[in-house]
Design a protein around this motif. Structure first.
Motif, mmCIF file in Angstrom:
data_model
loop_
_atom_site.group_PDB
_atom_site.id
_atom_site.type_symbol
_atom_site.label_atom_id
_atom_site.label_comp_id
_atom_site.label_asym_id
_atom_site.label_seq_id
_atom_site.Cartn_x
_atom_site.Cartn_y
_atom_site.Cartn_z
ATOM 1 N N SER A 105 -49.407 -18.504 -20.178
ATOM 2 C CA SER A 105 -47.736 -18.274 -20.835
ATOM 3 C C SER A 105 -46.739 -18.576 -20.004
ATOM 4 N N TRP A 106 -47.122 -18.113 -18.793
ATOM 5 C CA TRP A 106 -46.161 -18.357 -18.243
ATOM 6 C C TRP A 106 -46.856 -19.088 -16.593
ATOM 7 N N PRO A 107 -47.195 -20.192 -16.402
ATOM 8 C CA PRO A 107 -48.986 -20.612 -15.036
ATOM 9 C C PRO A 107 -47.439 -20.842 -13.859
ATOM 10 N N ALA A 108 -45.700 -20.744 -14.102
ATOM 11 C CA ALA A 108 -45.353 -20.624 -13.054
ATOM 12 C C ALA A 108 -45.385 -19.073 -12.126
ATOM 13 N N ALA A 109 -45.357 -18.152 -13.221
ATOM 14 C CA ALA A 109 -45.581 -16.360 -12.220
ATOM 15 C C ALA A 109 -46.530 -16.963 -11.646
ATOM 16 N N ALA A 110 -47.587 -17.477 -10.788
ATOM 17 C CA ALA A 110 -48.585 -17.345 -9.936
ATOM 18 C C ALA A 110 -48.294 -17.986 -8.612
ATOM 19 N N ARG A 111 -46.949 -18.790 -9.291
ATOM 20 C CA ARG A 111 -47.030 -19.604 -7.395
ATOM 21 C C ARG A 111 -45.245 -18.858 -6.870
ATOM 22 N N ARG A 112 -44.869 -18.253 -7.428
ATOM 23 C CA ARG A 112 -43.925 -17.366 -7.009
ATOM 24 C C ARG A 112 -44.192 -16.634 -6.540
ATOM 25 N N ARG A 113 -43.443 -16.396 -4.504
ATOM 26 C CA ARG A 113 -43.881 -16.697 -3.348
ATOM 27 C C ARG A 113 -42.671 -15.081 -2.962
ATOM 28 N N ILE A 114 -41.786 -15.244 -3.125
ATOM 29 C CA ILE A 114 -40.984 -14.334 -2.507
ATOM 30 C C ILE A 114 -39.121 -14.242 -3.394
ATOM 31 N N SER A 115 -39.232 -13.097 -4.482
ATOM 32 C CA SER A 115 -37.898 -13.391 -5.038
ATOM 33 C C SER A 115 -36.557 -12.781 -4.656
ATOM 34 N N VAL A 116 -35.964 -12.936 -4.938
ATOM 35 C CA VAL A 116 -34.765 -13.289 -4.504
ATOM 36 C C VAL A 116 -33.279 -11.882 -6.154
ATOM 37 N N VAL A 117 -32.835 -11.264 -5.404
ATOM 38 C CA VAL A 117 -31.485 -11.069 -6.510
ATOM 39 C C VAL A 117 -30.480 -10.708 -5.813
ATOM 40 N N VAL A 118 -29.599 -11.725 -6.128
ATOM 41 C CA VAL A 118 -27.877 -11.500 -5.361
ATOM 42 C C VAL A 118 -27.462 -10.149 -6.419
ATOM 43 N N PHE A 119 -26.207 -9.813 -6.303
ATOM 44 C CA PHE A 119 -26.093 -8.484 -6.726
ATOM 45 C C PHE A 119 -24.296 -9.198 -6.587
ATOM 46 N N LEU A 120 -23.936 -9.085 -8.450
ATOM 47 C CA LEU A 120 -22.656 -9.442 -7.986
ATOM 48 C C LEU A 120 -21.515 -8.585 -8.433
ATOM 49 N N ASN A 121 -21.829 -7.492 -8.100
ATOM 50 C CA ASN A 121 -20.636 -6.383 -8.652
ATOM 51 C C ASN A 121 -21.347 -5.264 -7.293
ATOM 52 N N THR A 122 -21.268 -4.087 -7.117
ATOM 53 C CA THR A 122 -21.184 -2.943 -6.088
ATOM 54 C C THR A 122 -21.029 -1.652 -6.848
ATOM 55 N N CYS A 123 -22.142 -0.557 -6.074
ATOM 56 C CA CYS A 123 -22.890 0.401 -6.785
ATOM 57 C C CYS A 123 -22.001 1.561 -6.493
ATOM 58 N N ARG A 124 -21.781 2.341 -6.996
ATOM 59 C CA ARG A 124 -20.780 3.395 -6.348
ATOM 60 C C ARG A 124 -20.726 4.693 -7.649
ATOM 61 N N GLU A 125 -20.857 5.921 -6.371
ATOM 62 C CA GLU A 125 -21.311 7.128 -7.606
ATOM 63 C C GLU A 125 -20.107 7.532 -8.719
ATOM 64 N N LEU A 126 -18.590 6.402 -8.244
ATOM 65 C CA LEU A 126 -18.082 6.701 -9.247
ATOM 66 C C LEU A 126 -17.258 5.588 -8.787
ATOM 67 N N PRO A 127 -17.947 4.713 -9.672
ATOM 68 C CA PRO A 127 -17.297 3.127 -10.539
ATOM 69 C C PRO A 127 -15.388 3.396 -10.330
ATOM 70 N N GLY A 128 -15.250 1.510 -10.030
ATOM 71 C CA GLY A 128 -14.097 1.620 -9.639
ATOM 72 C C GLY A 128 -14.037 0.466 -11.063
ATOM 73 N N PRO A 129 -13.228 0.088 -11.612
ATOM 74 C CA PRO A 129 -12.900 -1.614 -12.568
ATOM 75 C C PRO A 129 -14.179 -2.579 -12.049
ATOM 76 N N ARG A 130 -14.543 -3.174 -12.700
ATOM 77 C CA ARG A 130 -16.211 -3.857 -12.266
ATOM 78 C C ARG A 130 -16.851 -3.346 -11.731
ATOM 79 N N GLU A 131 -16.908 -2.387 -11.129
ATOM 80 C CA GLU A 131 -18.317 -1.785 -10.561
ATOM 81 C C GLU A 131 -19.014 -1.167 -11.279
ATOM 82 N N PHE A 132 -20.381 -0.093 -11.297
ATOM 83 C CA PHE A 132 -21.441 0.549 -12.561
ATOM 84 C C PHE A 132 -21.943 1.489 -11.457
ATOM 85 N N SER A 133 -22.010 2.944 -11.682
ATOM 86 C CA SER A 133 -23.300 3.480 -11.214
ATOM 87 C C SER A 133 -24.632 3.391 -11.851
ATOM 88 N N GLY A 134 -25.921 4.426 -10.868
ATOM 89 C CA GLY A 134 -27.323 3.434 -10.777
ATOM 90 C C GLY A 134 -27.102 2.470 -10.635
#
Length: 181
Positions: A105-134
């Motif tokens: 159902s998703w033939p392109a998945a077999a061609r995937r070689r490298i996964s990329v993740v770009v973080f748009l905000n920061t993880c903090r133990e005590l998050p501020g506005p527009r941040e998160f924890s966990g």
């Protein structure tokens, strides 16, 4: 083996992309399994559509990073699947999984070689506005490697690597994902 580009996107660009995500339509994110499905016990996140200008901006930036990623992994990378924008609300997670797989159902998945993740905000133990924890990205290698999200940082790893996203405890975790072929 993890490739990192700590300042792949600047703070203003991250803010702009998150604003486009705020304005975009969202739906539950799919899970790569026997088919592309919605499985809330395996993944709790939303896939968000963004406007064409934002998508073009992100895809151009990813294309500019291709050669550096290819050199790091010692592979030739010819294309990408296409940027996806993923939002994890409080309680959001993604259980251990691999991004590459053989699926009719998703033939392109077999061609995937490298996964990329770009973080748009920061993880903090005590998050501020527009941040998160966990929401830590964990690569489940012989010795697990935790990647604590930092705004603007790009990480890349082999698409067949087992990995997970730990539950978001507070705030909202926003990322861009893509896969190089």
């Amino acid at each position: 083996m993890i490739y990192t580009a700590p300042e792949f996107l600047d703070a203003e660009t991250c803010r702009r992309i998150r604003a486009a995500m705020d304005d975009g339509a969202s739906e539950p994110a799919e899970v790569l399994g026997q088919s592309m499905t919605l499985e809330s016990d395996a993944r709790r996140a939303s896939s968000v559509d963004v406007d064409d200008d934002t998508l073009t901006l992100v895809e151009a930036a990813l294309d500019r990073e291709r050669d550096a990623i290819a050199a790091f992994f010692g592979v030739s990378l010819a294309g990408r699947e296409g940027a996806g924008f993923i939002r994890y609300a409080p309680g959001g997670f993604y259980r251990p999984h691999r991004d590459a797989g053989e699926l009719p159902s998703w033939p392109a998945a077999a061609r995937r070689r490298i996964s990329v993740v770009v973080f748009l905000n920061t993880c903090r133990e005590l998050p501020g506005p527009r941040e998160f924890s966990g929401g830590v990205l964990r690569l489940l290698e012989e010795t697990p490697v935790d990647v604590v999200p930092r705004q603007g940082q790009l990480v890349a790893f082999r698409a067949d690597a087992l990995h997970e996203v730990n539950p978001v405890l507070a705030g909202t975790r926003d990322v861009i994902v893509d896969w190089f072929y």
